[in-house]
Design an enzyme around this catalytic site. Structure first.
Site, PDB file in Angstrom:
ATOM      1  N   ARG A  28       0.816  -1.222   0.000  1.00  0.00           N
ATOM      2  CA  ARG A  28       0.000   0.000   0.000  1.00  0.00           C
ATOM      3  C   ARG A  28       0.849   1.272   0.000  1.00  0.00           C
ATOM      4  O   ARG A  28       0.530   2.242   0.667  1.00  0.00           O
ATOM      5  CB  ARG A  28      -0.944   0.029   1.214  1.00  0.00           C
ATOM      6  CG  ARG A  28      -2.062  -0.970   1.162  1.00  0.00           C
ATOM      7  CD  ARG A  28      -3.165  -0.506   0.196  1.00  0.00           C
ATOM      8  NE  ARG A  28      -4.316  -1.364   0.275  1.00  0.00           N
ATOM      9  CZ  ARG A  28      -5.429  -1.062   0.963  1.00  0.00           C
ATOM     10  NH1 ARG A  28      -5.548   0.061   1.584  1.00  0.00           N
ATOM     11  NH2 ARG A  28      -6.433  -1.912   0.983  1.00  0.00           N
ATOM     12  N   ARG A  32      -3.897   6.901   0.514  1.00  0.00           N
ATOM     13  CA  ARG A  32      -4.424   8.150   1.078  1.00  0.00           C
ATOM     14  C   ARG A  32      -3.464   8.935   1.956  1.00  0.00           C
ATOM     15  O   ARG A  32      -3.697  10.101   2.242  1.00  0.00           O
ATOM     16  CB  ARG A  32      -5.702   7.846   1.872  1.00  0.00           C
ATOM     17  CG  ARG A  32      -6.905   7.635   0.976  1.00  0.00           C
ATOM     18  CD  ARG A  32      -8.062   7.039   1.739  1.00  0.00           C
ATOM     19  NE  ARG A  32      -7.697   5.696   2.173  1.00  0.00           N
ATOM     20  CZ  ARG A  32      -8.511   4.849   2.785  1.00  0.00           C
ATOM     21  NH1 ARG A  32      -9.736   5.216   3.074  1.00  0.00           N
ATOM     22  NH2 ARG A  32      -8.113   3.648   3.125  1.00  0.00           N
ATOM     23  N   ARG A  41      -7.276  10.831  -6.715  1.00  0.00           N
ATOM     24  CA  ARG A  41      -8.453  10.084  -6.253  1.00  0.00           C
ATOM     25  C   ARG A  41      -9.710  10.939  -6.399  1.00  0.00           C
ATOM     26  O   ARG A  41     -10.753  10.465  -6.826  1.00  0.00           O
ATOM     27  CB  ARG A  41      -8.212   9.701  -4.790  1.00  0.00           C
ATOM     28  CG  ARG A  41      -9.359   9.078  -4.057  1.00  0.00           C
ATOM     29  CD  ARG A  41      -9.474   7.613  -4.400  1.00  0.00           C
ATOM     30  NE  ARG A  41     -10.455   6.967  -3.553  1.00  0.00           N
ATOM     31  CZ  ARG A  41     -11.769   7.051  -3.730  1.00  0.00           C
ATOM     32  NH1 ARG A  41     -12.249   7.772  -4.718  1.00  0.00           N
ATOM     33  NH2 ARG A  41     -12.594   6.412  -2.913  1.00  0.00           N
ATOM     34  N   ASP A  78      -6.711  -3.235  -7.312  1.00  0.00           N
ATOM     35  CA  ASP A  78      -7.239  -3.805  -6.074  1.00  0.00           C
ATOM     36  C   ASP A  78      -7.525  -5.287  -6.282  1.00  0.00           C
ATOM     37  O   ASP A  78      -7.728  -5.732  -7.417  1.00  0.00           O
ATOM     38  CB  ASP A  78      -8.523  -3.094  -5.635  1.00  0.00           C
ATOM     39  CG  ASP A  78      -8.825  -3.374  -4.167  1.00  0.00           C
ATOM     40  OD1 ASP A  78      -8.248  -2.688  -3.303  1.00  0.00           O
ATOM     41  OD2 ASP A  78      -9.609  -4.301  -3.873  1.00  0.00           O
ATOM     42  N   TYR A 154     -14.500 -11.720   0.811  1.00  0.00           N
ATOM     43  CA  TYR A 154     -15.221 -10.491   0.416  1.00  0.00           C
ATOM     44  C   TYR A 154     -16.431 -10.818  -0.449  1.00  0.00           C
ATOM     45  O   TYR A 154     -17.484 -10.206  -0.318  1.00  0.00           O
ATOM     46  CB  TYR A 154     -14.283  -9.532  -0.325  1.00  0.00           C
ATOM     47  CG  TYR A 154     -13.253  -8.921   0.593  1.00  0.00           C
ATOM     48  CD1 TYR A 154     -13.559  -7.790   1.353  1.00  0.00           C
ATOM     49  CD2 TYR A 154     -11.990  -9.484   0.741  1.00  0.00           C
ATOM     50  CE1 TYR A 154     -12.622  -7.238   2.224  1.00  0.00           C
ATOM     51  CE2 TYR A 154     -11.049  -8.942   1.609  1.00  0.00           C
ATOM     52  CZ  TYR A 154     -11.370  -7.822   2.345  1.00  0.00           C
ATOM     53  OH  TYR A 154     -10.461  -7.293   3.213  1.00  0.00           O
TER      54      TYR A 154
HETATM   55  O1  CP3 Z   1      -0.083  -1.621  -2.503  1.00  0.00           O
HETATM   56  C1  CP3 Z   1      -0.388  -0.757  -3.336  1.00  0.00           C
HETATM   57  O2  CP3 Z   1       0.006   0.432  -3.267  1.00  0.00           O
HETATM   58  C2  CP3 Z   1      -1.137  -1.202  -4.577  1.00  0.00           C
HETATM   59  C3  CP3 Z   1      -2.566  -1.052  -4.538  1.00  0.00           C
HETATM   60  C4  CP3 Z   1      -3.421  -1.923  -3.622  1.00  0.00           C
HETATM   61  C5  CP3 Z   1      -4.664  -1.465  -3.107  1.00  0.00           C
HETATM   62  N1  CP3 Z   1      -5.276  -2.504  -2.494  1.00  0.00           N
HETATM   63  C6  CP3 Z   1      -5.208  -0.106  -3.280  1.00  0.00           C
HETATM   64  C7  CP3 Z   1      -6.318   0.367  -2.426  1.00  0.00           C
HETATM   65  C8  CP3 Z   1      -3.279  -3.247  -3.223  1.00  0.00           C
HETATM   66  C9  CP3 Z   1      -2.118  -4.215  -3.446  1.00  0.00           C
HETATM   67  C10 CP3 Z   1      -4.467  -3.614  -2.518  1.00  0.00           C
HETATM   68  C11 CP3 Z   1      -4.720  -4.962  -1.997  1.00  0.00           C
HETATM   69  C12 CP3 Z   1      -5.927  -5.214  -1.188  1.00  0.00           C
HETATM   70  N2  CP3 Z   1      -7.183  -4.678  -1.369  1.00  0.00           N
HETATM   71  C13 CP3 Z   1      -5.997  -6.150  -0.133  1.00  0.00           C
HETATM   72  C14 CP3 Z   1      -4.867  -7.055   0.320  1.00  0.00           C
HETATM   73  C15 CP3 Z   1      -3.831  -6.380   1.118  1.00  0.00           C
HETATM   74  C16 CP3 Z   1      -4.294  -5.843   2.462  1.00  0.00           C
HETATM   75  O3  CP3 Z   1      -4.163  -4.639   2.654  1.00  0.00           O
HETATM   76  O4  CP3 Z   1      -4.700  -6.653   3.294  1.00  0.00           O
HETATM   77  C17 CP3 Z   1      -7.310  -6.124   0.364  1.00  0.00           C
HETATM   78  C18 CP3 Z   1      -7.857  -6.950   1.506  1.00  0.00           C
HETATM   79  C19 CP3 Z   1      -8.057  -5.194  -0.447  1.00  0.00           C
HETATM   80  C20 CP3 Z   1      -9.521  -4.890  -0.354  1.00  0.00           C
HETATM   81  C21 CP3 Z   1      -9.778  -3.468  -0.058  1.00  0.00           C
HETATM   82  N3  CP3 Z   1      -9.522  -2.426  -0.917  1.00  0.00           N
HETATM   83  C22 CP3 Z   1     -10.356  -2.929   1.124  1.00  0.00           C
HETATM   84  C23 CP3 Z   1     -10.799  -3.729   2.335  1.00  0.00           C
HETATM   85  C24 CP3 Z   1     -10.423  -1.548   0.928  1.00  0.00           C
HETATM   86  C25 CP3 Z   1     -11.063  -0.542   1.863  1.00  0.00           C
HETATM   87  C26 CP3 Z   1     -10.218  -0.250   3.052  1.00  0.00           C
HETATM   88  C27 CP3 Z   1      -9.333   0.915   2.799  1.00  0.00           C
HETATM   89  O5  CP3 Z   1      -8.146   0.821   3.118  1.00  0.00           O
HETATM   90  O6  CP3 Z   1      -9.858   1.927   2.306  1.00  0.00           O
HETATM   91  C28 CP3 Z   1      -9.858  -1.240  -0.339  1.00  0.00           C
HETATM   92  C29 CP3 Z   1      -9.700   0.091  -0.967  1.00  0.00           C
HETATM   93  C30 CP3 Z   1      -8.321   0.486  -1.414  1.00  0.00           C
HETATM   94  N4  CP3 Z   1      -7.491  -0.314  -2.144  1.00  0.00           N
HETATM   95  C31 CP3 Z   1      -7.676   1.745  -1.194  1.00  0.00           C
HETATM   96  C32 CP3 Z   1      -6.429   1.672  -1.824  1.00  0.00           C
HETATM   97  C33 CP3 Z   1      -5.391   2.756  -1.926  1.00  0.00           C
HETATM   98  C34 CP3 Z   1      -8.289   2.954  -0.500  1.00  0.00           C
HETATM   99  C35 CP3 Z   1      -9.313   3.517  -1.409  1.00  0.00           C
HETATM  100  C36 CP3 Z   1      -9.505   5.010  -1.333  1.00  0.00           C
HETATM  101  O7  CP3 Z   1      -8.672   5.767  -1.847  1.00  0.00           O
HETATM  102  O8  CP3 Z   1     -10.573   5.405  -0.831  1.00  0.00           O
END
Ligand code: CP3
Length: 348
Positions: A28, A32, A41, A78, A154
């Site tokens: 990640r 944000r 975003r 994602d 999910y």
């Molecule tokens: O790592 C990176 O920079 C690459 C991008 C990436 C994202 N999600 C962007 C994202 C990667 C590799 C993921 C993987 C991901 N997504 C996982 C596995 C890794 C982990 O963190 O456990 C999971 C479980 C998800 C599912 C997911 N996506 C959730 C539960 C959420 C909401 C929670 C949150 O943090 O907002 C997301 C959204 C998400 N994916 C965001 C980002 C940057 C935030 C979205 C926003 O900008 O509002």
């Protein structure tokens, strides 16, 4: 690529080389906590639009590298683009996270299909291809997917905060089709990873965030076996592309996971003891991790101490510095800059 000596430290480490000043990237690393991410975003409006607009996805992928000079970029996307591409309704709601129309039984699976996946995810592969051109001689491009069990949680729960009851329940009911969902995800995930590799991804990572929820037989069946099948499908076409697994929270089962799945690298969560990982996992493959993301939020002396402790114990063997889970939004960007400096100055 196998016999070529790469200038990319990250690839060398994943080929089993001990690199004196280890490569690093952060799960990640785009997100944000970066003001420039929040700008893009906002421009994109919707999170999936951000993921499916190559220009935006490329820009936010590169943002952390410009600031901190990581050794690898991870495609911005994602894990939930797979259910979206299979035809399940997926939404990202602000403050709520992902919301999906749940699949709970064999009949619900009829709503899903592999046929459209490649076309639906074409913008993702276009982003990979643009990114691949943007990499320097020192930086590598990582593609990724969620592992079947985590993506299934999910898909089945539909939203967070449910305690995973529905997914654990269905997974535990013999003969009720959960294995068909996992099998569909094995196919979809292998296809998705191969498409990213064909577009220019040099390494792929499988995120199994909720692997730690399962007891031993279920871990074997829903984590190890599907992961091994995906890796076999990927390696059949691209034997030389390293695969990193991240079965978060699985404790001692990390050993079985490494031995039985065929991963080249293993992502350690923050609960894994460094000495235990050095003695039990590093002889088997490259280890990656595992700074506590809250220590990165806190900064100060704890950040210095923990970073040096990890480097001291793990940099004597094949190692990639990372966090134990993703960067959280509260993280001060200057703490990430400080961490980058600490790693770059190693051994010091
Ligand atoms: O790592 C990176 O920079 C690459 C991008 C990436 C994202 N999600 C962007 C994202 C990667 C590799 C993921 C993987 C991901 N997504 C996982 C596995 C890794 C982990 O963190 O456990 C999971 C479980 C998800 C599912 C997911 N996506 C959730 C539960 C959420 C909401 C929670 C949150 O943090 O907002 C997301 C959204 C998400 N994916 C965001 C980002 C940057 C935030 C979205 C926003 O900008 O509002």
């Amino acid at each position: 690529m196998t016999n070529q000596i790469s200038e990319k430290k990250f690839l060398r480490a994943l080929q089993g080389e001990t690199v004196e000043c280890p490569p690093f990237w952060l799960m990640r690393q785009a997100g944000r906590y970066l003001p420039e991410y929040r700008k893009v975003r906002e421009k994109a409006g919707d999170f999936l639009t951000l993921c499916y607009t190559p220009e935006f996805a490329v820009e936010v992928t590169l943002q952390p590298l410009r600031r901190y000079g990581m050794d690898a970029a991870i495609l911005f996307s994602d894990i939930l683009v797979i259910p979206d591409g299979l035809g399940q309704k997926v939404e990202f709601r602000t403050g709520e996270g992902p919301v999906l129309e749940p699949v709970r039984n064999t009949k619900d699976l009829d709503r899903l299909a592999l046929g459209n996946l490649g076309r639906h995810l074409a913008p993702v592969y276009e982003a990979v291809s643009i990114l691949s051109e943007a990499m320097t001689a020192e930086t590598a491009l990582i593609g990724f997917a969620g592992a079947p069990w985590t993506v299934a949680t999910y898909m089945v729960e539909g939203r967070g905060g449910t305690g995973f009851k529905s997914a654990l329940n269905w997974a535990g009911r013999e003969g009720d089709g959960f294995e068909h969902l996992i099998e569909l995800l094995v196919e979809a995930t292998a296809q998705h990873l191969l498409a990213q590799i064909n577009a220019g991804a040099e390494v792929v990572q499988l995120f199994d965030t909720w692997a730690g929820l399962l007891d031993e037989p279920a871990f074997q069946r829903w984590v190890i076996e599907p992961t091994a099948r995906i890796i076999a499908l990927v390696k059949a076409r691209h034997a030389d592309v390293p695969v990193i697994g991240f079965p978060r929270g699985c404790g001692e089962r990390y050993i079985a996971y490494v031995k039985e799945t065929g991963v080249d690298g293993i992502g350690l969560d923050s609960d894994v003891s460094l000495e235990w990982a050095r003695d039990n996992l590093q002889p088997l493959c490259t280890v990656q991790g595992n700074l506590d993301n809250q220590v990165l939020v806190a900064g100060g002396e704890a950040l210095d101490r923990e970073t040096r402790r990890i480097l001291t114990v793990l940099s004597e063997g094949p190692f990639v510095f990372n966090l134990g889970h993703g960067v959280v939004p509260e993280t001060p960007p200057e703490n990430v800059a400080h961490l980058a400096t600490l790693i770059r100055q190693w051994p010091a």
